[in-house]
Design a protein around this motif. Structure first.
Motif, PDB file in Angstrom:
ATOM      1  N   ASP A 126       8.637 -25.254   3.495  1.00  0.00           N
ATOM      2  CA  ASP A 126       8.090 -24.732   2.252  1.00  0.00           C
ATOM      3  C   ASP A 126       7.660 -25.873   1.337  1.00  0.00           C
ATOM      4  O   ASP A 126       6.649 -25.772   0.631  1.00  0.00           O
ATOM      5  CB  ASP A 126       9.122 -23.864   1.547  1.00  0.00           C
ATOM      6  CG  ASP A 126      10.394 -24.627   1.199  1.00  0.00           C
ATOM      7  OD1 ASP A 126      10.955 -25.303   2.086  1.00  0.00           O
ATOM      8  OD2 ASP A 126      10.830 -24.559   0.030  1.00  0.00           O
ATOM      9  N   GLN A 127       8.388 -26.983   1.354  1.00  0.00           N
ATOM     10  CA  GLN A 127       8.011 -28.143   0.553  1.00  0.00           C
ATOM     11  C   GLN A 127       6.743 -28.790   1.082  1.00  0.00           C
ATOM     12  O   GLN A 127       5.866 -29.206   0.313  1.00  0.00           O
ATOM     13  CB  GLN A 127       9.155 -29.152   0.535  1.00  0.00           C
ATOM     14  CG  GLN A 127      10.393 -28.663  -0.194  1.00  0.00           C
ATOM     15  CD  GLN A 127      11.511 -29.681  -0.189  1.00  0.00           C
ATOM     16  OE1 GLN A 127      11.665 -30.462   0.748  1.00  0.00           O
ATOM     17  NE2 GLN A 127      12.315 -29.682  -1.240  1.00  0.00           N
ATOM     18  N   VAL A 128       6.628 -28.866   2.410  1.00  0.00           N
ATOM     19  CA  VAL A 128       5.414 -29.417   3.010  1.00  0.00           C
ATOM     20  C   VAL A 128       4.203 -28.559   2.642  1.00  0.00           C
ATOM     21  O   VAL A 128       3.123 -29.072   2.324  1.00  0.00           O
ATOM     22  CB  VAL A 128       5.565 -29.508   4.541  1.00  0.00           C
ATOM     23  CG1 VAL A 128       4.297 -30.041   5.187  1.00  0.00           C
ATOM     24  CG2 VAL A 128       6.742 -30.390   4.914  1.00  0.00           C
ATOM     25  N   THR A 129       4.389 -27.243   2.661  1.00  0.00           N
ATOM     26  CA  THR A 129       3.302 -26.324   2.316  1.00  0.00           C
ATOM     27  C   THR A 129       2.883 -26.473   0.863  1.00  0.00           C
ATOM     28  O   THR A 129       1.688 -26.459   0.535  1.00  0.00           O
ATOM     29  CB  THR A 129       3.736 -24.876   2.595  1.00  0.00           C
ATOM     30  OG1 THR A 129       4.143 -24.752   3.966  1.00  0.00           O
ATOM     31  CG2 THR A 129       2.605 -23.900   2.327  1.00  0.00           C
ATOM     32  N   ALA A 130       3.854 -26.628  -0.040  1.00  0.00           N
ATOM     33  CA  ALA A 130       3.545 -26.761  -1.469  1.00  0.00           C
ATOM     34  C   ALA A 130       2.934 -28.116  -1.804  1.00  0.00           C
ATOM     35  O   ALA A 130       2.240 -28.248  -2.825  1.00  0.00           O
ATOM     36  CB  ALA A 130       4.817 -26.550  -2.289  1.00  0.00           C
TER      37      ALA A 130
ATOM     38  N   VAL B  97       9.562 -21.545   6.325  1.00  0.00           N
ATOM     39  CA  VAL B  97       8.115 -21.391   6.248  1.00  0.00           C
ATOM     40  C   VAL B  97       7.797 -20.197   5.348  1.00  0.00           C
ATOM     41  O   VAL B  97       8.431 -19.147   5.476  1.00  0.00           O
ATOM     42  CB  VAL B  97       7.508 -21.171   7.645  1.00  0.00           C
ATOM     43  CG1 VAL B  97       6.004 -20.982   7.559  1.00  0.00           C
ATOM     44  CG2 VAL B  97       7.849 -22.345   8.560  1.00  0.00           C
ATOM     45  N   PRO B  98       6.841 -20.292   4.441  1.00  0.00           N
ATOM     46  CA  PRO B  98       6.473 -19.134   3.619  1.00  0.00           C
ATOM     47  C   PRO B  98       6.091 -17.925   4.468  1.00  0.00           C
ATOM     48  O   PRO B  98       5.411 -18.052   5.493  1.00  0.00           O
ATOM     49  CB  PRO B  98       5.271 -19.647   2.809  1.00  0.00           C
ATOM     50  CG  PRO B  98       5.494 -21.131   2.720  1.00  0.00           C
ATOM     51  CD  PRO B  98       6.112 -21.517   4.023  1.00  0.00           C
ATOM     52  N   ARG B  99       6.538 -16.738   4.040  1.00  0.00           N
ATOM     53  CA  ARG B  99       6.336 -15.523   4.841  1.00  0.00           C
ATOM     54  C   ARG B  99       4.871 -15.223   5.105  1.00  0.00           C
ATOM     55  O   ARG B  99       4.528 -14.657   6.142  1.00  0.00           O
ATOM     56  CB  ARG B  99       6.971 -14.318   4.134  1.00  0.00           C
ATOM     57  CG  ARG B  99       8.479 -14.313   4.124  1.00  0.00           C
ATOM     58  CD  ARG B  99       9.017 -12.989   3.602  1.00  0.00           C
ATOM     59  NE  ARG B  99       8.608 -12.766   2.223  1.00  0.00           N
ATOM     60  CZ  ARG B  99       9.290 -13.179   1.159  1.00  0.00           C
ATOM     61  NH1 ARG B  99      10.405 -13.877   1.333  1.00  0.00           N
ATOM     62  NH2 ARG B  99       8.871 -12.912  -0.063  1.00  0.00           N
ATOM     63  N   ARG B 100       3.999 -15.578   4.187  1.00  0.00           N
ATOM     64  CA  ARG B 100       2.576 -15.244   4.343  1.00  0.00           C
ATOM     65  C   ARG B 100       1.946 -15.935   5.548  1.00  0.00           C
ATOM     66  O   ARG B 100       0.855 -15.550   5.993  1.00  0.00           O
ATOM     67  CB  ARG B 100       1.811 -15.624   3.079  1.00  0.00           C
ATOM     68  CG  ARG B 100       1.685 -17.112   2.844  1.00  0.00           C
ATOM     69  CD  ARG B 100       0.909 -17.437   1.578  1.00  0.00           C
ATOM     70  NE  ARG B 100       0.651 -18.859   1.432  1.00  0.00           N
ATOM     71  CZ  ARG B 100       1.510 -19.733   0.931  1.00  0.00           C
ATOM     72  NH1 ARG B 100       2.703 -19.315   0.507  1.00  0.00           N
ATOM     73  NH2 ARG B 100       1.200 -21.017   0.836  1.00  0.00           N
ATOM     74  N   LEU B 101       2.608 -16.958   6.089  1.00  0.00           N
ATOM     75  CA  LEU B 101       2.046 -17.703   7.212  1.00  0.00           C
ATOM     76  C   LEU B 101       2.471 -17.153   8.573  1.00  0.00           C
ATOM     77  O   LEU B 101       2.090 -17.712   9.602  1.00  0.00           O
ATOM     78  CB  LEU B 101       2.468 -19.182   7.119  1.00  0.00           C
ATOM     79  CG  LEU B 101       2.057 -19.918   5.839  1.00  0.00           C
ATOM     80  CD1 LEU B 101       2.480 -21.368   5.902  1.00  0.00           C
ATOM     81  CD2 LEU B 101       0.553 -19.814   5.633  1.00  0.00           C
ATOM     82  N   PHE B 102       3.250 -16.066   8.575  1.00  0.00           N
ATOM     83  CA  PHE B 102       3.747 -15.546   9.849  1.00  0.00           C
ATOM     84  C   PHE B 102       2.609 -15.208  10.806  1.00  0.00           C
ATOM     85  O   PHE B 102       2.631 -15.603  11.979  1.00  0.00           O
ATOM     86  CB  PHE B 102       4.621 -14.305   9.606  1.00  0.00           C
ATOM     87  CG  PHE B 102       4.968 -13.573  10.873  1.00  0.00           C
ATOM     88  CD1 PHE B 102       5.948 -14.054  11.719  1.00  0.00           C
ATOM     89  CD2 PHE B 102       4.303 -12.392  11.224  1.00  0.00           C
ATOM     90  CE1 PHE B 102       6.264 -13.378  12.890  1.00  0.00           C
ATOM     91  CE2 PHE B 102       4.617 -11.713  12.380  1.00  0.00           C
ATOM     92  CZ  PHE B 102       5.603 -12.199  13.217  1.00  0.00           C
TER      93      PHE B 102
ATOM     94  N   ARG C 128      -6.996 -25.198   0.571  1.00  0.00           N
ATOM     95  CA  ARG C 128      -5.986 -24.199   0.225  1.00  0.00           C
ATOM     96  C   ARG C 128      -5.325 -23.564   1.447  1.00  0.00           C
ATOM     97  O   ARG C 128      -4.568 -22.609   1.302  1.00  0.00           O
ATOM     98  CB  ARG C 128      -6.614 -23.110  -0.645  1.00  0.00           C
ATOM     99  CG  ARG C 128      -7.153 -23.636  -1.963  1.00  0.00           C
ATOM    100  CD  ARG C 128      -6.042 -24.267  -2.808  1.00  0.00           C
ATOM    101  NE  ARG C 128      -6.547 -24.909  -4.020  1.00  0.00           N
ATOM    102  CZ  ARG C 128      -5.778 -25.543  -4.897  1.00  0.00           C
ATOM    103  NH1 ARG C 128      -4.482 -25.630  -4.682  1.00  0.00           N
ATOM    104  NH2 ARG C 128      -6.308 -26.101  -5.964  1.00  0.00           N
ATOM    105  N   ARG C 129      -5.610 -24.072   2.623  1.00  0.00           N
ATOM    106  CA  ARG C 129      -4.958 -23.557   3.815  1.00  0.00           C
ATOM    107  C   ARG C 129      -3.697 -24.351   4.123  1.00  0.00           C
ATOM    108  O   ARG C 129      -3.518 -25.448   3.604  1.00  0.00           O
ATOM    109  CB  ARG C 129      -5.933 -23.594   5.003  1.00  0.00           C
ATOM    110  CG  ARG C 129      -7.026 -22.544   4.888  1.00  0.00           C
ATOM    111  CD  ARG C 129      -7.943 -22.574   6.071  1.00  0.00           C
ATOM    112  NE  ARG C 129      -9.011 -21.587   5.950  1.00  0.00           N
ATOM    113  CZ  ARG C 129     -10.044 -21.510   6.776  1.00  0.00           C
ATOM    114  NH1 ARG C 129     -10.149 -22.359   7.788  1.00  0.00           N
ATOM    115  NH2 ARG C 129     -10.970 -20.586   6.588  1.00  0.00           N
ATOM    116  N   PRO C 130      -2.819 -23.825   4.975  1.00  0.00           N
ATOM    117  CA  PRO C 130      -1.550 -24.516   5.242  1.00  0.00           C
ATOM    118  C   PRO C 130      -1.770 -25.880   5.879  1.00  0.00           C
ATOM    119  O   PRO C 130      -2.790 -26.109   6.551  1.00  0.00           O
ATOM    120  CB  PRO C 130      -0.835 -23.569   6.212  1.00  0.00           C
ATOM    121  CG  PRO C 130      -1.516 -22.265   6.070  1.00  0.00           C
ATOM    122  CD  PRO C 130      -2.927 -22.554   5.680  1.00  0.00           C
TER     123      PRO C 130
END
Length: 413
Positions: free
Chosen positions: A85-89, A295-300, A346-348
């Motif tokens: 989640d930190q990597v994503t942010a 991992v953020p849920r939206r990326l499932f 803005r993508r992962p």
């Protein structure tokens, strides 16, 4: 060491921000450190300074130049991949910095917020995630319902120890050894009673898969292939050290239960699972990865697509050109797909997109199987597994580098 010629607020603020950024990048670099220098240097330039880095896997010497002064600091960070989640942010933050939308103070406040943010899932969900991660992987070892059932119990024990280690630093230092010992004793005493259920190590491996350093092994090979000799060599040594801890724990379980080492024979049981169960297993695996690695849920859904893409490509090309060729092509396709998908600001980030599908290539389990098979006195089969570990690991690493080279943007010097 301080090499300042003048002291300026701009230099102080920029150094603090870049040191914090470097530390977070180091701590999330379990999959490789090749992008750290680019990220730090581009952020420094966007904020009106310059930065250079001398990297090893767990530390960096950071030199910052701004306002006519220069400062060098040492930053340390233990490499892991457990807070994605930190990597994503972090990616949107770096995008805003490079676009000039943030000054140093604002960027540092956002970065501090990312660092201090709580994990997105409470510890019970992380425990469930590790169990689901193992259950989704279990049919790859043996496609039997007995394997799934034994994995549910063994993985729950392993997950409980992993969650406890988050709060007990002393346990965290020896976690692979402790987990593999407890799992080994339980598997040998409870589940490995009948040869018809498969080899003991095949019953243990899904529960230990969360701790097997396959990602470190392949990241080390990729860094060596990319010319990062020091970083790759050190990471390779660390990966081998983790693998040996797991192996030693399994052997301690063998000795504690009085089991003959000759029982460590790598025989798979006959399959009794339908194809639909194997297909759905990857959904369980991906959902477990989301929870276990924060991992953020939206990326499932995008992660699940990449998992099925990788598994499908590997299966198809393994039939056409063999296991090594199929693994190389799958790694290249995964790397290219993740690189292209991650291009948009803005993508992962690429690391998050790669991770679940990367685990499906399963290089780390080969090392465990090779070492335990050797310990069981089956020399030829043991060395065959270890040779496969080297071959498959190299195929994955080179495939990753190849796929990225075909699709990544050319950076200006």
């Amino acid at each position: 060491m301080d090499q300042r010629r003048t002291t300026t607020p701009a230099l102080d603020e920029l150094t603090v921000f870049l040191a914090r950024l470097t530390g977070l990048l180091l701590r999330s670099s379990g999959e490789g450190a090749e992008l750290i220098e680019h990220s730090v240097r581009s952020a420094a330039r966007a904020l009106g300074g310059e930065a250079t880095l001398l990297l090893v896997p767990d530390a960096a010497a950071l030199t910052v130049t701004a306002g006519g002064g220069t400062r060098t600091v040492t930053v340390r960070g233990f490499p892991e991949v457990f807070r994605l989640d930190q990597v994503t942010a972090l990616k949107p933050l770096l995008t805003d910095v490079r676009a000039g939308r943030l000054d140093v103070a604002a960027a540092d406040r956002r970065l501090a917020g990312i660092e201090n943010a709580k994990a997105p899932y409470p510890w019970p969900l992380k425990l469930v995630g590790i169990v689901l991660f193992a259950l989704g992987f279990a049919p790859l070892m043996q496609p039997t319902w007995y394997e799934v059932g034994s994995t549910a119990v063994l993985a729950t024990i392993a997950a409980a120890l992993a969650v406890a280690a988050d709060r007990l630093p002393r346990l965290a230092k020896v976690l692979p050894l402790v987990v593999s010992t407890v799992v080994s004793v339980t598997a040998l005493e409870v589940f490995a009673r009948e040869p018809s259920h498969g080899g003991p190590v095949l019953l243990m491996l899904p529960a230990l898969f969360f701790f097997v350093p396959g990602d470190y092994l392949s990241a080390a090979a990729a860094e060596l292939a990319a010319g990062l000799i020091t970083t790759g060599a050190i990471r390779l040594v660390y990966a081998v050290f983790l693998l040996v801890q797991l192996y030693l724990g399994v052997m301690l379980g063998v000795f504690a239960t009085g089991t003959s080492t000759h029982a460590l024979w790598d025989i798979a049981a006959d399959s009794d699972m339908a194809r639909w169960a194997l297909f759905l297993g990857w959904i369980v695996f991906t959902f477990g990865t989301v929870l276990a690695f924060a991992v953020p849920r939206r990326l499932f859904w995008p992660l699940l697509v990449l998992v099925y893409l990788t598994v499908g490509v590997q299966s198809l090309f393994t039939k056409l050109v063999g296991e090594v060729g199929g693994t190389f092509v799958a790694a290249a396709v995964l790397s290219a797909a993740a690189t292209l998908t991650a291009r948009a600001d803005r993508r992962p980030p690429r690391l998050v997109l790669l991770l679940p599908a990367f685990f499906t290539l399963t290089v780390g389990s080969l090392g465990m199987r090779g070492l335990t098979t050797l310990a069981g006195g089956h020399v030829i089969e043991g060395f065959r597994d270890l040779l496969k570990l080297v071959t498959i690991g190299t195929a994955i690493a080179v495939g990753m580098v190849f796929g990225a080279a075909l699709t990544e943007r050319v950076r200006r010097p």
